[in-house]
Design an enzyme around this catalytic site. Structure first.
Site, PDB file in Angstrom:
ATOM      1  N   GLU A  45      27.318  -0.332 -39.054  1.00 24.19           N
ATOM      2  CA  GLU A  45      25.955   0.202 -39.073  1.00 24.19           C
ATOM      3  C   GLU A  45      25.721   1.240 -37.986  1.00 24.19           C
ATOM      4  OE1 GLU A  45      25.708  -3.134 -36.079  1.00 24.19           O
ATOM      5  OE2 GLU A  45      26.851  -2.708 -37.908  1.00 24.19           O
ATOM      6  N   HIS A  62      31.162  -1.843 -35.379  1.00 26.97           N
ATOM      7  CA  HIS A  62      29.838  -1.910 -36.013  1.00 26.97           C
ATOM      8  C   HIS A  62      29.740  -0.839 -37.101  1.00 26.97           C
ATOM      9  CE1 HIS A  62      27.686  -4.756 -33.361  1.00 26.97           C
ATOM     10  NE2 HIS A  62      28.488  -4.301 -32.420  1.00 26.97           N
ATOM     11  N   CYS A 116      31.462  -7.666 -36.150  1.00 29.20           N
ATOM     12  CA  CYS A 116      31.488  -7.885 -34.699  1.00 29.20           C
ATOM     13  C   CYS A 116      31.636  -9.378 -34.390  1.00 29.20           C
ATOM     14  CB  CYS A 116      30.283  -7.249 -34.019  1.00 29.20           C
ATOM     15  SG  CYS A 116      30.509  -7.095 -32.218  1.00 29.20           S
TER      16      CYS A 116
END
Length: 210
Positions: A192, A190, A86
């Site tokens: 995650e 992202h 990001c």
């Protein structure tokens, strides 16, 4: 990933650290969360997260004494694989234009600027799931594959050299989803938060031998 490899997750007060650390551990990484230049120099792989504005992240990273120099040395001299996430990806740019002009790391030439969709019905920020479409020339960077990932951003990386773009997405017009060169890779989305696709990307990064 090879046994005993250490992933340095850079802690400069501007990353979604806990989530990224958990995701990396989930795919088998040995993670050290650090802002210690000596630890960074000794790491086998480096991950630079980032959440918030380009300006705040750049200033936060520069405030950590010696960390940028250690990252540069480990990546460009030592050849350690590097992943930016990001705003951590955006910081690789020459400059960012969020809250005024701020210099980036200058590792990949380009400018981070406000998204301006050609379709006025498309909202900014770009938030939610979207396609990741790898570029035909992205060989050697098989970390980034076709799929769907979770994005959350209002600014995007306008890359100067086409060959540094690894993947695109579309949000009221084409937009860079991933960048890379040599042992560098950066993703706008992202991992995650991208469930199976994101964990697969992190797993591929751990195995990647650029």
């Amino acid at each position: 990933m090879p046994a005993n490899e250490i992933v340095a997750l850079i802690d400069y007060g501007a990353g979604n650290l806990h989530s990224v650390e958990n995701a990396l551990r989930k795919v088998g990484a040995k993670v050290t969360v650090t802002a210690d230049p000596d630890v960074v120099r000794a790491a086998d792989r480096i991950v630079l997260p980032g959440v918030g504005s380009f300006k705040a992240c750049a200033e936060g990273l520069r405030a950590e004494k010696g960390v940028i120099e250690a990252m540069h040395e480990r990546v460009f001299v030592g050849g350690a694989p590097f992943l930016g996430i990001c705003v951590g990806m955006q910081l690789l740019a020459a400059r960012g234009l969020e809250h005024g002009e701020t210099p980036g790391l200058g590792w990949i030439d380009g400018t981070v600027r406000l998204m301006q969709p050609t379709d006025t019905s498309v909202k900014v920020p770009h938030m939610g799931w979207n396609d990741v479409a790898p570029m035909p020339h992205a060989r050697g960077h098989e970390v980034v594959v076709e799929g769907e990932a979770y994005f959350l951003h209002s600014y995007h990386f306008k890359v100067r050299h086409h060959e540094d773009v690894l993947a695109m997405t579309d949000h009221g017009g084409g937009m860079v989803a991933a960048i890379g060169r040599d042992n560098l890779v950066g993703v706008q989305f992202h991992p995650e938060k991208s469930q199976a696709y994101g964990l697969d990307l992190l797993s591929k990064f751990l195995e990647w031998k650029p």
